[in-house]
Design an enzyme around this catalytic site. Structure first.
Site, PDB file in Angstrom:
ATOM      1  N   TYR A  16       5.402   3.033   5.534  1.00  0.00           N
ATOM      2  CA  TYR A  16       5.032   2.064   4.489  1.00  0.00           C
ATOM      3  C   TYR A  16       4.318   0.865   5.113  1.00  0.00           C
ATOM      4  CZ  TYR A  16       5.529  -1.021   0.435  1.00  0.00           C
ATOM      5  OH  TYR A  16       5.275  -1.876  -0.615  1.00  0.00           O
ATOM      6  N   LYS A  31       0.408  -0.428   4.588  1.00  0.00           N
ATOM      7  CA  LYS A  31       0.076  -1.743   4.024  1.00  0.00           C
ATOM      8  C   LYS A  31      -0.734  -2.591   5.014  1.00  0.00           C
ATOM      9  CE  LYS A  31       1.982  -1.093  -0.018  1.00  0.00           C
ATOM     10  NZ  LYS A  31       1.149  -1.047  -1.236  1.00  0.00           N
TER      11      LYS A  31
HETATM   12  N1  LIG Z   1       8.073  -4.495  -6.073  1.00  0.00           N
HETATM   13  C1  LIG Z   1       8.010  -4.990  -4.869  1.00  0.00           C
HETATM   14  O1  LIG Z   1       8.954  -5.632  -4.404  1.00  0.00           O
HETATM   15  C2  LIG Z   1       6.757  -4.803  -4.040  1.00  0.00           C
HETATM   16  C3  LIG Z   1       6.650  -5.520  -2.841  1.00  0.00           C
HETATM   17  C4  LIG Z   1       5.503  -5.383  -2.069  1.00  0.00           C
HETATM   18  C5  LIG Z   1       4.482  -4.539  -2.469  1.00  0.00           C
HETATM   19  N2  LIG Z   1       4.625  -3.833  -3.630  1.00  0.00           N
HETATM   20  C6  LIG Z   1       3.517  -2.953  -4.004  1.00  0.00           C
HETATM   21  O2  LIG Z   1       3.139  -3.193  -5.348  1.00  0.00           O
HETATM   22  C7  LIG Z   1       2.534  -2.007  -5.883  1.00  0.00           C
HETATM   23  C8  LIG Z   1       3.116  -1.740  -7.251  1.00  0.00           C
HETATM   24  O3  LIG Z   1       4.492  -1.472  -7.088  1.00  0.00           O
HETATM   25  P1  LIG Z   1       5.604  -1.852  -8.167  1.00  0.00           P
HETATM   26  O4  LIG Z   1       6.624  -2.641  -7.466  1.00  0.00           O
HETATM   27  O5  LIG Z   1       4.970  -2.374  -9.394  1.00  0.00           O
HETATM   28  O6  LIG Z   1       6.233  -0.396  -8.352  1.00  0.00           O
HETATM   29  P2  LIG Z   1       6.538   0.506  -9.643  1.00  0.00           P
HETATM   30  O7  LIG Z   1       7.232   1.681  -9.065  1.00  0.00           O
HETATM   31  O8  LIG Z   1       7.160  -0.297 -10.715  1.00  0.00           O
HETATM   32  O9  LIG Z   1       5.072   0.921 -10.134  1.00  0.00           O
HETATM   33  C9  LIG Z   1       4.235   1.745  -9.368  1.00  0.00           C
HETATM   34  C10 LIG Z   1       3.389   2.557 -10.315  1.00  0.00           C
HETATM   35  O10 LIG Z   1       2.477   3.329  -9.516  1.00  0.00           O
HETATM   36  C11 LIG Z   1       2.455   4.653 -10.009  1.00  0.00           C
HETATM   37  N3  LIG Z   1       2.086   5.585  -8.941  1.00  0.00           N
HETATM   38  C12 LIG Z   1       2.805   5.912  -7.855  1.00  0.00           C
HETATM   39  N4  LIG Z   1       2.158   6.816  -7.129  1.00  0.00           N
HETATM   40  C13 LIG Z   1       0.990   7.078  -7.754  1.00  0.00           C
HETATM   41  C14 LIG Z   1      -0.104   7.920  -7.495  1.00  0.00           C
HETATM   42  N5  LIG Z   1      -0.126   8.745  -6.429  1.00  0.00           N
HETATM   43  N6  LIG Z   1      -1.148   7.927  -8.347  1.00  0.00           N
HETATM   44  C15 LIG Z   1      -1.135   7.115  -9.435  1.00  0.00           C
HETATM   45  N7  LIG Z   1      -0.123   6.304  -9.755  1.00  0.00           N
HETATM   46  C16 LIG Z   1       0.937   6.283  -8.920  1.00  0.00           C
HETATM   47  C17 LIG Z   1       3.863   4.903 -10.530  1.00  0.00           C
HETATM   48  O11 LIG Z   1       3.901   5.977 -11.464  1.00  0.00           O
HETATM   49  C18 LIG Z   1       4.200   3.554 -11.148  1.00  0.00           C
HETATM   50  O12 LIG Z   1       3.823   3.492 -12.509  1.00  0.00           O
HETATM   51  C19 LIG Z   1       2.758  -0.914  -4.841  1.00  0.00           C
HETATM   52  O13 LIG Z   1       1.576  -0.715  -4.100  1.00  0.00           O
HETATM   53  C20 LIG Z   1       3.846  -1.492  -3.949  1.00  0.00           C
HETATM   54  O14 LIG Z   1       3.793  -0.976  -2.641  1.00  0.00           O
HETATM   55  C21 LIG Z   1       5.726  -3.955  -4.413  1.00  0.00           C
END
Ligand SMILES: NC(=O)c1ccc[n+]([C@@H]2O[C@H](COP(=O)([O-])OP(=O)(O)OC[C@H]3O[C@@H](n4cnc5c(N)ncnc54)[C@H](O)[C@@H]3O)[C@@H](O)[C@H]2O)c1
Length: 251
Positions: free
Chosen positions: A155, A159
């Site tokens: 991961y 990133k």
């Molecule tokens: N939530 C956190 O704490 C956090 C922290 C740092 C970074 N992020 C990043 O933020 C982004 C969004 O994450 P989130 O927290 O909203 O998560 P989430 O799981 O709520 O949403 C992620 C969405 O991406 C979709 N998805 C996953 N794989 C996919 C693919 N191969 N093709 C198309 N869609 C796909 C899922 O179906 C989901 O709807 C991600 O890139 C994650 O790494 C999140």
């Protein structure tokens, strides 16, 4: 709010979490939005929510690790709404929590395939669509893109890669009027954060938050507001950058 009036936007991972919040904010800002996700039902619900507020949106089922899907996504935006101005490449997965030697090659490829190659696939087609008239792209990295994420090596590598890809492409496409930036969320209240907390040593998320300046997790909307700003003309002098939206976790 009308900062994106007349613009056409793509949001990947838009069925939930940060992507969903951004799709709603984009639509409220006046953009026509292509809601892209691998999960159709929740994605269609976001489209219905936007339509219910009087906005314009379309759902497109994609797996961003497929180049064909990403090419089709950009084409769908152009076919339906006539152009592409904005892209928020946000879909991502956390993967499992284990020591680096136990991450596993299949897992490594899966995480890189979605989180990094997925953004590359989208960008290739978005850049081609935007080159003639300019645009704004925001990619989702993470605090794990700028510092260690122990037990999440794949991961963190993905990133860190997002930031390198963002900076390099920004250097190339500034002359085409395309601004490209990344966001680095900290702990944001989404399904992914819950999943990670459940897979980690009990109490570790709480300890992380206690060490941050604001001492709390963020709401998806708080990350989406930064994305909205970066995609708007208000950020006209901002490119090749990555912005922390982490409550001071990395300060
Ligand atoms: N939530 C956190 O704490 C956090 C922290 C740092 C970074 N992020 C990043 O933020 C982004 C969004 O994450 P989130 O927290 O909203 O998560 P989430 O799981 O709520 O949403 C992620 C969405 O991406 C979709 N998805 C996953 N794989 C996919 C693919 N191969 N093709 C198309 N869609 C796909 C899922 O179906 C989901 O709807 C991600 O890139 C994650 O790494 C999140």
């Amino acid at each position: 709010m009308s900062e994106l009036q007349g613009k056409v936007a793509i949001v990947t991972g838009a069925a939930a979490g940060i992507g969903r919040a951004a799709a709603l904010l984009f639509a409220r800002g006046g953009a026509s939005v292509v809601v892209a996700d691998r999960v159709e039902e929740a994605g269609q619900a976001v489209v219905a929510e936007i339509a219910g507020e009087g906005g314009r949106a379309l759902f497109r089922r994609v797996d961003v690790s497929s180049e064909e899907d990403c090419a089709g996504l950009v084409q769908a935006a152009v076919d339906r709404f006539g152009r592409l101005d904005i892209a928020f490449n946000n879909a991502g997965i956390a993967g499992h929590v284990s020591k680096t030697e136990d991450q596993g090659l299949e897992h490594w490829h899966r995480i890189l395939g979605v989180n990094l190659t997925g953004i590359f696939h989208c960008m290739v087609h978005e850049l081609r669509a935007m080159k003639a008239h300019g645009g704004a792209i925001v990619n989702t990295a993470s605090v794990a893109g700028v510092r260690a994420a122990p037990y999440s090596a794949a991961y963190a590598a993905s990133k860190h890669g997002v930031i390198g890809l963002t900076r390099s492409a920004a250097r190339e496409y500034g002359r085409h009027g395309i601004r490209i930036n990344a966001i680095c969320p900290g702990v944001v209240k989404t399904a992914m954060a819950e999943e990670l907390a459940a897979a980690s040593v009990p109490g570790s998320t709480e300890a992380l938050l206690a060490a941050s300046i604001l001492r709390r997790a963020g709401e998806p909307e708080e990350a989406a507001e930064l994305v909205l700003w970066l995609c708007s003309d208000k950020a006209s002098f901002v490119t090749g950058a990555h912005y922390m939206v982490d409550g001071g976790l990395t300060a």
